[in-house]
Design a protein around this motif. Structure first.
Motif, PDB file in Angstrom:
ATOM      1  N   ASN A  86      -3.718  -3.461  -3.788  1.00 46.26           N
ATOM      2  CA  ASN A  86      -2.529  -3.328  -3.421  1.00 46.26           C
ATOM      3  C   ASN A  86      -1.810  -4.027  -2.355  1.00 46.26           C
ATOM      4  OD1 ASN A  86      -3.442  -2.516  -0.675  1.00 46.26           O
ATOM      5  ND2 ASN A  86      -3.805  -0.042  -1.324  1.00 46.26           N
ATOM      6  N   PRO A 146       1.058  -1.287   0.205  1.00 47.98           N
ATOM      7  CA  PRO A 146       0.242  -0.018   0.372  1.00 47.98           C
ATOM      8  C   PRO A 146       0.894   1.174  -0.038  1.00 47.98           C
ATOM      9  CG  PRO A 146      -0.532  -1.811   1.612  1.00 47.98           C
ATOM     10  CD  PRO A 146       1.135  -1.385   1.312  1.00 47.98           C
ATOM     11  N   ARG A 158      -9.815  -2.810  14.518  1.00 48.49           N
ATOM     12  CA  ARG A 158      -9.025  -1.943  14.788  1.00 48.49           C
ATOM     13  C   ARG A 158      -8.351  -1.801  13.939  1.00 48.49           C
ATOM     14  NH1 ARG A 158      -5.890  -1.727  19.326  1.00 48.49           N
ATOM     15  NH2 ARG A 158      -6.594  -4.344  19.862  1.00 48.49           N
ATOM     16  N   ALA A 159      -7.846  -2.738  13.321  1.00 48.26           N
ATOM     17  CA  ALA A 159      -6.550  -2.690  11.976  1.00 48.26           C
ATOM     18  C   ALA A 159      -7.480  -1.749  10.706  1.00 48.26           C
ATOM     19  CB  ALA A 159      -6.336  -3.860  12.252  1.00 48.26           C
ATOM     20  N   ASP A 205      -7.597  -2.280  -0.776  1.00 49.66           N
ATOM     21  CA  ASP A 205      -6.401  -2.791  -0.351  1.00 49.66           C
ATOM     22  C   ASP A 205      -6.368  -4.484  -1.225  1.00 49.66           C
ATOM     23  OD1 ASP A 205      -6.939  -0.930   1.469  1.00 49.66           O
ATOM     24  OD2 ASP A 205      -8.624  -2.674   2.661  1.00 49.66           O
ATOM     25  N   CYS A 225      -0.683  -0.908  12.074  1.00 52.62           N
ATOM     26  CA  CYS A 225      -2.048  -1.864  11.508  1.00 52.62           C
ATOM     27  C   CYS A 225      -2.061  -2.807  11.258  1.00 52.62           C
ATOM     28  CB  CYS A 225      -2.948  -1.984   9.433  1.00 52.62           C
ATOM     29  SG  CYS A 225      -2.592  -0.014   9.600  1.00 52.62           S
ATOM     30  N   LEU A 226      -0.747  -4.066  10.735  1.00 50.74           N
ATOM     31  CA  LEU A 226      -0.388  -5.214  10.947  1.00 50.74           C
ATOM     32  C   LEU A 226      -0.647  -5.839  12.582  1.00 50.74           C
ATOM     33  CD1 LEU A 226       2.225  -6.335   7.637  1.00 50.74           C
ATOM     34  CD2 LEU A 226      -0.400  -6.244   7.881  1.00 50.74           C
ATOM     35  N   THR A 252      -1.683  -4.458  14.718  1.00 51.48           N
ATOM     36  CA  THR A 252      -2.549  -4.299  15.937  1.00 51.48           C
ATOM     37  C   THR A 252      -3.702  -5.181  15.376  1.00 51.48           C
ATOM     38  OG1 THR A 252      -2.687  -1.640  15.405  1.00 51.48           O
ATOM     39  CG2 THR A 252      -4.748  -2.954  15.656  1.00 51.48           C
ATOM     40  N   LEU A 255      -2.315  -8.822   5.529  1.00 52.60           N
ATOM     41  CA  LEU A 255      -3.190  -8.776   6.520  1.00 52.60           C
ATOM     42  C   LEU A 255      -3.803 -10.152   6.931  1.00 52.60           C
ATOM     43  CD1 LEU A 255      -5.929  -5.857   6.705  1.00 52.60           C
ATOM     44  CD2 LEU A 255      -4.741  -6.537   8.985  1.00 52.60           C
ATOM     45  N   ARG A 277       0.353   4.809   3.193  1.00 52.06           N
ATOM     46  CA  ARG A 277       0.676   4.957   4.584  1.00 52.06           C
ATOM     47  C   ARG A 277       2.109   4.884   4.799  1.00 52.06           C
ATOM     48  NH1 ARG A 277      -1.948   0.492   3.655  1.00 52.06           N
ATOM     49  NH2 ARG A 277      -4.072   1.617   4.512  1.00 52.06           N
ATOM     50  N   ARG A 316      -7.509   1.579  11.152  1.00 49.99           N
ATOM     51  CA  ARG A 316      -6.419   2.356  11.235  1.00 49.99           C
ATOM     52  C   ARG A 316      -6.054   2.557   9.902  1.00 49.99           C
ATOM     53  NH1 ARG A 316      -1.659   3.044  14.967  1.00 49.99           N
ATOM     54  NH2 ARG A 316      -2.900   1.351  16.271  1.00 49.99           N
ATOM     55  N   ILE A 317      -6.613   1.532   8.782  1.00 52.13           N
ATOM     56  CA  ILE A 317      -5.707   1.575   7.149  1.00 52.13           C
ATOM     57  C   ILE A 317      -6.937   3.022   6.979  1.00 52.13           C
ATOM     58  CG2 ILE A 317      -6.616   0.388   5.507  1.00 52.13           C
ATOM     59  CD1 ILE A 317      -5.316  -2.566   7.090  1.00 52.13           C
ATOM     60  N   MET A 323      -2.382  -4.945   0.485  1.00 50.18           N
ATOM     61  CA  MET A 323      -3.227  -4.997   2.080  1.00 50.18           C
ATOM     62  C   MET A 323      -3.853  -5.890   2.732  1.00 50.18           C
ATOM     63  SD  MET A 323      -2.415  -2.510   4.116  1.00 50.18           S
ATOM     64  CE  MET A 323      -2.237  -3.110   6.320  1.00 50.18           C
ATOM     65  N   THR A 348      -5.560   5.816   8.269  1.00 49.00           N
ATOM     66  CA  THR A 348      -3.952   6.244   7.439  1.00 49.00           C
ATOM     67  C   THR A 348      -3.965   6.716   5.953  1.00 49.00           C
ATOM     68  OG1 THR A 348      -3.433   4.150   7.065  1.00 49.00           O
ATOM     69  CG2 THR A 348      -2.519   5.150   9.006  1.00 49.00           C
ATOM     70  N   THR A 349      -5.549   6.448   5.322  1.00 48.26           N
ATOM     71  CA  THR A 349      -5.286   6.519   3.815  1.00 48.26           C
ATOM     72  C   THR A 349      -6.264   7.762   3.655  1.00 48.26           C
ATOM     73  OG1 THR A 349      -6.619   4.762   3.564  1.00 48.26           O
ATOM     74  CG2 THR A 349      -4.834   3.812   3.029  1.00 48.26           C
ATOM     75  N   ARG A 350      -6.590   7.912   4.749  1.00 47.66           N
ATOM     76  CA  ARG A 350      -7.949   9.229   4.689  1.00 47.66           C
ATOM     77  C   ARG A 350      -8.288   9.123   3.575  1.00 47.66           C
ATOM     78  NH1 ARG A 350      -2.314  10.937   5.465  1.00 47.66           N
ATOM     79  NH2 ARG A 350      -1.621  12.186   7.179  1.00 47.66           N
TER      80      ARG A 350
END
Lengths: 240, 237
Positions: free
Chosen positions: B75, A88, B6-7, B72, A99-100, A102, B81, A91, B10-11, B77, B14-16
């Protein structure tokens, strides 16, 4: 030796190709296993099946006796470093790992520890991952694999993009991890860079496991690269 | 589940990704409510402005949800995860919930902006209870729109394709279907949205808001189920 990773009759078929054909193998704790084979042999697919990213057409894969997806604390059991190209980009590397962490229920300080371990300084970790060079992406991907201090480490072409210091660090780490009783599986074409650190060699060709042997046994006088070339040629593989 | 949620939050943080949603709502309210009133003295009634706001909020929420989930997947993500938390349905649940929350946030922000603008112009011509029910309707519609968009993103696995499909569906196909058969249209997301914001029509039957909410929830749930079935079986690139 205790088998920590077991693959039983793994077959993976795509519409136009059979990537893996009835592959069975066991990996032992305390050893570095090198997975080699020509392009398209099925190395990456094998790793992806092991960590649940690809569903096998047949067969089963387990880590410490259970499929990766049913492990209670998976990040503590297995860490995998796959293709570093796709990250990604929006960020920062540090945010990515946070993030990971968490998701894996790991403390935040673990992020700083792994960043330090792979040699990513704070100012680099604070930059957007989209601006990273291939080597920096590779370090970040390895850092993600190490977050949970896993018992099994799976690395796909981990030397790609790494500079000489990075390769030297990785070589040392492979040995350190194995000597600490962890299981290490590395798929790589960089035989000359990693051969000295390897205990066992698994040779895949056209989706089949054609040889599994201790490194010394396979080399038998020649260097590993020559021995593998001879083996694959004798196996009647494609023209290389 | 909470750690994955929560993760995922947060993702998204952070990407807004929610920022363009807020900007879209502000732009709509300014361009269609505030600017015409200030520049040309042309005032819109509050209900019309809120209906338009709900339309923009739902489409924006769908786009944000789709961009989040398909992005996600594209890219890497989702893969990253799943390498630390491989239970796919947990990740999917977290993505859908975050998309729902993000969409609801966009809807609530849009409704508040529209109400605030009308109040500032001295044109808040609806009872407080009506304003609340319209705000709730907009929030619910946009939240479910976010969930629906996230499911579409997971099914199509391509952010650009998902965005094109959502825009074409919302601005071409649904209006076209409404001209063919309004009795079918009320069971589509846009029709359900009209119910939720109490659209008034002299020519067509519009179901009451709770029915519209149930229709939209049913559509979103069906899409989420299809996404769950696909996501749990497919290979992750």
């Amino acid at each position: 030796m205790t088998a920590t990773v077991q693959l039983r009759g793994i077959t993976k078929r795509y519409p136009s190709v059979t990537a893996l054909d009835d592959v069975s193998l066991e990996l032992s704790a305390g050893l570095v296993h090198l997975l080699v084979g020509p392009n398209g042999a099925g190395k990456t697919t094998l790793l992806r099946v092991l960590v649940g990213m690809a569903r096998p057409t047949a067969g089963s894969a387990s880590i410490l006796g259970r499929p990766f997806s049913s492990l209670e604390r998976p990040a503590h059991v297995a860490g995998a470093c796959l293709d570093p190209i796709r990250l990604p980009g929006l960020r920062s590397g540090r945010q990515h790992l946070a993030c990971l962490a968490t998701a894996a229920r790991l403390p935040r300080q673990r992020v700083d520890e792994v960043l330090d371990m792979v040699g990513l300084p704070p100012q680099v970790a604070a930059r957007r991952a989209g601006t990273y060079s291939l080597g920096t992406r590779q370090r970040l991907t390895i850092a993600a694999a190490l977050l949970g201090e896993p018992q099994v480490t799976v690395l796909d072409e981990p030397t790609t993009g790494l500079d000489v210091h990075g390769v030297a660090w990785l070589r040392r780490q492979l040995r350190v991890w194995a000597d600490a009783g962890r299981t290490v599986l590395v798929a790589s074409h960089s035989l000359t860079e990693l051969a000295a650190m390897v205990d066992r060699v698994l040779v895949l060709d056209q989706g089949r496991l054609v040889r599994e042997a201790a490194r010394d046994e396979l080399e038998s006088g020649a260097d590993l690269q020559t021995a593998l070339f001879d083996l694959l040629t004798a196996n009647g593989g494609r023209q290389r | 589940m909470t750690h994955v949620l929560r993760a995922q939050a947060r993702i998204v943080g952070t990407t807004r990704i929610a920022l363009p949603g807020g900007l879209a709502m502000a732009a709509y309210v300014i361009l269609t409510g505030l600017a015409p009133a200030v520049l040309f003295g042309q005032h819109r009634d509050t209900h019309t402005l809120l209906e338009g706001t709900a339309t923009v909020a739902v489409v924006t929420a769908m786009l944000l949800g789709a961009l989040q989930t398909a992005g996600d997947l594209q890219n890497g993500m989702s893969r990253a995860l799943l390498l630390v938390e491989p239970r796919r349905l947990r990740l999917l649940g977290a993505q859908l919930l975050v998309a729902l929350g993000m969409g609801a946030g966009v809807g609530a922000a849009g409704a508040l902006l529209a109400d605030g603008t009308q109040a500032a112009l001295g044109r808040l011509d609806l009872a407080a209870s009506t304003l609340v029910s319209l705000g709730v309707g907009t929030t619910v519609a946009a939240g479910l729109g976010g969930l629906l968009g996230a499911a579409v993103g997971l099914l199509l696995r391509n952010a650009a394709l998902a965005a094109c499909v959502i825009v074409l569906w919302s601005f071409v196909l649904e209006p076209f279907i409404s001209t063919l058969s309004y009795s079918v249209y009320i069971y589509l997301p846009a029709g359900a949205r009209e119910s939720l914001v109490q659209h008034v029509s002299a020519h067509h039957y519009i179901p009451p808001p709770p029915v519209g909410g149930l229709i939209l929830a049913g559509i979103a749930a069906a899409a989420a189920l299809a996404a769950a079935l696909t996501f749990s079986r497919q290979d992750i690139a």
